[in-house]
Design an enzyme around this catalytic site. Sequence first.
Site, PDB file in Angstrom:
ATOM      1  N   VAL A 388       9.652  -0.308  -1.228  1.00  0.00           N
ATOM      2  CA  VAL A 388      10.131  -1.531  -0.603  1.00  0.00           C
ATOM      3  C   VAL A 388       9.393  -2.756  -1.144  1.00  0.00           C
ATOM      4  CG1 VAL A 388      10.261  -2.766   1.606  1.00  0.00           C
ATOM      5  CG2 VAL A 388      10.935  -0.359   1.475  1.00  0.00           C
ATOM      6  N   ASP A 389       8.076  -2.665  -1.287  1.00  0.00           N
ATOM      7  CA  ASP A 389       7.293  -3.818  -1.717  1.00  0.00           C
ATOM      8  C   ASP A 389       7.656  -4.254  -3.136  1.00  0.00           C
ATOM      9  OD1 ASP A 389       5.594  -5.626  -0.591  1.00  0.00           O
ATOM     10  OD2 ASP A 389       3.768  -4.479  -0.893  1.00  0.00           O
ATOM     11  N   ASP A 390       7.789  -3.298  -4.052  1.00  0.00           N
ATOM     12  CA  ASP A 390       8.153  -3.650  -5.418  1.00  0.00           C
ATOM     13  C   ASP A 390       9.572  -4.207  -5.488  1.00  0.00           C
ATOM     14  OD1 ASP A 390       6.239  -2.980  -7.779  1.00  0.00           O
ATOM     15  OD2 ASP A 390       5.879  -1.423  -6.300  1.00  0.00           O
ATOM     16  N   ARG A 466       6.073  -8.470   4.726  1.00  0.00           N
ATOM     17  CA  ARG A 466       6.491  -8.940   3.401  1.00  0.00           C
ATOM     18  C   ARG A 466       8.006  -8.813   3.227  1.00  0.00           C
ATOM     19  NH1 ARG A 466       3.748 -10.317  -0.569  1.00  0.00           N
ATOM     20  NH2 ARG A 466       4.908  -9.179  -2.175  1.00  0.00           N
TER      21      ARG A 466
END
Length: 651
Positions: A388-390, A466
């Site tokens: 998810v973050d990338d 984020r």
Amino acid sequence: MRVMREVAHAIQSLSEWLLGKQEKDGTWKFCYDNGISTSAYLIILLRTLETENPDDEALIRRLHDSIVRTQQPDGSWKLYADESDGNLAASVEAYYALLFSGYSDDSSPSLANARAFIRSRGGITGVTNVLTRVMLAATGQIPWPAAYSVPLEFLLLPASAPLSFFDLSAYARVHLAPVLLMADRNFSVRTSRTPDLSALDVRRDEDRKIGASSGSAPGSSAQPDRGPGGLLAAIQAGISQLAALPGQLHGSAVKKAERFMLERIEPDGTLYSYASSTCLLVFALLSLGYERRHPTIAQAVKGLKAMLCVSEGRLLMQNAPPTVWDTALIAHALQEAGVRPEAPEIRKAASYLLAKQQRKIGDWGRKVSHPVPGGWGFSLSNTRNPDVDDTTAALRAVKFLRAEGAAASVREAWNRGLYWIMSMQNHDGGWAAFEKDTDDKLLTLLPMEGAKHAAIDPSTADLTGRTLEFLGSTAGLDVKHDWIRRGADWLAANQEKDGSWYGRWGICYLYGTWAALTGLAAVGLTPSHPAVAKGVSWLLSVQNPDGGWGESCRSDISGRYKSLGASTPSQTAWALDALIAVHPTPSAAIDRGIQRLLAALGERDWTSFYPTGAGLPGSFYNTYESYRYIWPLLALSHYRNKYGEKSVKPE
């Protein structure tokens, strides 16, 4: 005005420097320092494989010298600078690798000091770190811990069972499969060069066998703790429902474990693009009878070598080179700093990122109702394990491509990425790192150190915050949408009593609080909202006298904030970015933080290299070489863009 000019100058300098560091393929390649463990594992692996390549010999020597350089005066190795008493597991790994390399012997001063430290801390049998114990067991230094004897048939349980192997987190599965396979076969391999580590065995001097005292020690004959809820009993009950003779079941389980690993090998030969799991893969294949020169093993070793990098004159073995992550973060930060989307550097970065979007369904799709691939992974070799973050980072970097008139293929890439993010929201409203609804707490009772943090992949404040920040600032969504509101509600419900949030993948409460506050502000929560106000109050309460912020890695071990006693560039930038997101005008605390951050840009000391990434509390920490540039640039840009003149921008 003077401060704003200084900020503009710093933005200009950072931007120009980063633009000059871009590779020809559009990427940025900074080192990802995970400590000495992975370097030690590579030495142990190469020596075990008895490689005859002269280049490997030179490589082993360089890794040896780099490990020696980080030894502490007391003979230990540390995971982070303020670790009070050295780290036993890291010291055992370093000692073993240095001795195995052949470039140090047991009489050398560095190893004599290390040996004294290790023995003073209980010796080799006092090590609890899972990967350390596995490497020792796989190479014949200790018996296989009884606690690792989880039935291999666990891999055969269907998704419909109360517990199945795929209920574990993605990163736990790719490490546990080779471990369970080796433990099941009681595998160990020694060569003529394998050193004897008996001098590290304090119990031997007491005429006691390794592991004779308790089930938590290596080689214990005691049965593993089944824990509340009967984790192992539940696994065994599921196995008993499988329709086959025990011998047939076991043979099928061995084949399943082998197939599970082979099917998840990346094109570069690594297992899931992690160095740690790839080392385990090679030993597991040896346990199955693969020859040491087998093509699969040779390709795995080649993939490991491609992960090497040099930082501050030291050769490092990265656990997963962060090429996609760094490229996405830097491309976005540069645009926030004022670099035009039309600039060739941004276009090249965007082209690279679009080519790295994953278009096949991986393990993550098992728990998604209508899986549509479209995420991004962390490393350039990662083709099957998006996170998810990338994905939000990549979408931030390429957001300009969705403008009117963009090519249909580009709009499709954006829509796929956005849909993938939406589809990964957990039922509780939050977001995890790699997979959806992988949060069965029963699995944290696996009788292995670190299972609490590694066995499951639950919603976290940093990922949820984020993701909300992306959805609000970049995708233009807010809490009027029910699913966005659910994410904000999850954050409010999971705030600590003191007003902070715990960040799983960074250090730690500063990281989580930054992510939560910027996320909540982006989707429309006002500064007067109780959760936002409490978060701001907490941030102000932990600001250092010098105006900056700094948190110790000890926080994730103790479960509460621990001050570093100094300010780091990335943590100061996180705190500032959170305050800037909330405050309509600059406060005195923000201005003090900006002055500290500007000063830090011209400094280069231990705080510049302090780990601010988290892998496994107490065992594995990450220093991103890029972070001391990315996060200051982003915070300074947001400060200028919100509060000051916008006329001074880099070309």
